[in-house]
Enzyme design. Structure first.
Site, PDB file in Angstrom:
ATOM      1  N   ASP A   1       9.511  32.065  31.795  1.00 45.63           N
ATOM      2  CA  ASP A   1       8.188  31.847  32.980  1.00 45.63           C
ATOM      3  C   ASP A   1       7.276  31.351  31.876  1.00 45.63           C
ATOM      4  OD1 ASP A   1       7.540  31.577  35.719  1.00 45.63           O
ATOM      5  OD2 ASP A   1       5.840  32.250  34.845  1.00 45.63           O
TER       6      ASP A   1
HETATM    7  N1  LIG Z   1       8.764  18.299  30.426  1.00 44.31           N
HETATM    8  C1  LIG Z   1       7.588  19.191  29.955  1.00 44.31           C
HETATM    9  N2  LIG Z   1       7.802  20.190  30.967  1.00 44.31           N
HETATM   10  C2  LIG Z   1       6.580  21.041  30.785  1.00 44.31           C
HETATM   11  C3  LIG Z   1       5.390  20.920  29.891  1.00 44.31           C
HETATM   12  N3  LIG Z   1       4.417  21.639  29.984  1.00 44.31           N
HETATM   13  C4  LIG Z   1       5.013  22.833  30.752  1.00 44.31           C
HETATM   14  N4  LIG Z   1       6.066  22.315  31.013  1.00 44.31           N
HETATM   15  C5  LIG Z   1       7.042  23.146  32.036  1.00 44.31           C
HETATM   16  C6  LIG Z   1       7.884  24.176  31.555  1.00 44.31           C
HETATM   17  C7  LIG Z   1       8.098  24.969  32.466  1.00 44.31           C
HETATM   18  O1  LIG Z   1       9.310  24.765  33.240  1.00 44.31           O
HETATM   19  C8  LIG Z   1       7.138  24.668  33.625  1.00 44.31           C
HETATM   20  C9  LIG Z   1       6.069  25.546  34.165  1.00 44.31           C
HETATM   21  O2  LIG Z   1       6.810  26.893  34.237  1.00 44.31           O
HETATM   22  P1  LIG Z   1       7.052  27.557  35.691  1.00 44.31           P
HETATM   23  O3  LIG Z   1       7.640  28.909  35.286  1.00 44.31           O
HETATM   24  O4  LIG Z   1       5.797  27.581  36.687  1.00 44.31           O
HETATM   25  O5  LIG Z   1       8.132  26.631  36.397  1.00 44.31           O
HETATM   26  P2  LIG Z   1       9.599  26.474  35.890  1.00 44.31           P
HETATM   27  O6  LIG Z   1       9.913  25.423  35.748  1.00 44.31           O
HETATM   28  O7  LIG Z   1       9.744  27.395  34.567  1.00 44.31           O
HETATM   29  O8  LIG Z   1      10.631  27.439  37.076  1.00 44.31           O
HETATM   30  P3  LIG Z   1      10.058  28.132  38.295  1.00 44.31           P
HETATM   31  O9  LIG Z   1       9.743  27.034  39.365  1.00 44.31           O
HETATM   32  O10 LIG Z   1       8.691  28.995  37.736  1.00 44.31           O
HETATM   33  O11 LIG Z   1      11.147  28.989  38.451  1.00 44.31           O
HETATM   34  O12 LIG Z   1       6.318  23.586  33.204  1.00 44.31           O
HETATM   35  C10 LIG Z   1       5.514  19.477  29.085  1.00 44.31           C
HETATM   36  O13 LIG Z   1       4.645  19.090  28.416  1.00 44.31           O
HETATM   37  N5  LIG Z   1       6.791  18.851  29.345  1.00 44.31           N
END
Ligand SMILES: Nc1nc2c(ncn2[C@H]2C[C@H](O)[C@@H](COP(=O)(O)OP(=O)(O)OP(=O)(O)O)O2)c(=O)[nH]1
Length: 183
Positions: A60
């Site tokens: 996370d």
């Molecule tokens: N492709 C990409 N993703 C990013 C960047 N910065 C942050 N992220 C993504 C990584 C994480 O998957 C997401 C934020 O974490 P979250 O835990 O809120 O969402 P996540 O997709 O992990 O799954 P979740 O919906 O929490 O189950 O944002 C970036 O610069 N590029």
């Protein structure tokens, strides 16, 4: 990222009410790193119930800035407001990862990349958001650092993979130590 690193795995979404965990953590002034670990644990525990023999990896990421904690923006308007709050400042991407096996957390790690955003103009944001469109809602910072989002920054400190959500070097080190990968 894991596939590119040569790992074999199955991805599974965990039905966890992250918003209420975050709200409770902020109400109790629990630090962002501990909150991100709690969320990663909650996701891993959920998946481990269905895959009792698996090594389950949970992640996370929280965006922490002087303006508070941010989640993935729900739409382009929210992404614009978020970027206006982050510009001209440094924020942290508090990125937690845990490994669970047989119902126990056997490893944890938190990486905290720091990103300094330029004081970009509103007209820059208009062009950037028009080009990125829905992609900005997939990322906690409303940017993709591996894409045009890199233009937002004057300084980035920390592992690129951790920004994308997985502290990969630390994970690979654990997997070698745990005998899953060759040393
Ligand atoms: N492709 C990409 N993703 C990013 C960047 N910065 C942050 N992220 C993504 C990584 C994480 O998957 C997401 C934020 O974490 P979250 O835990 O809120 O969402 P996540 O997709 O992990 O799954 P979740 O919906 O929490 O189950 O944002 C970036 O610069 N590029």
């Amino acid at each position: 990222m894991l596939e590119a690193a040569g790992l074999r795995f199955e991805a599974a979404a965990a039905a966890v009410d992250e918003a209420s965990i975050k709200e409770a953590a902020q109400a109790e002034a629990i630090p962002a790193a501990d909150t991100a670990l709690m969320l990663a644990d909650a996701k891993a525990e959920r998946i481990a119930r269905r895959h009792t023999e698996a090594l389950v990896i949970g992640c996370d990421q929280l965006l922490v800035s002087e303006a508070g904690w941010f989640d993935k923006p729900v739409d382009l308007a929210a992404a614009r407001a978020q970027l206006q709050a982050l510009r001209g400042r440094t924020h942290q991407l508090v990125t937690a990862i845990v490994c669970h096996r047989h119902g126990q957390r056997i490893w944890q790690h938190v990486a905290v990349p720091r990103l300094t955003m330029r004081d970009v103009s509103d007209s820059f944001l208009d062009v950037y958001l028009a080009a990125e469109a829905a992609a900005v809602t997939q990322s906690v910072g409303a940017y993709r650092i591996e894409g045009p989002g890199v233009q937002l920054f004057s300084k980035v400190e920390g592992e690129h993979a951790a920004i994308l959500g997985v502290p990969l070097l630390a994970l690979l080190g654990f997997l070698r130590q745990h005998g899953v990968l060759l040393s």
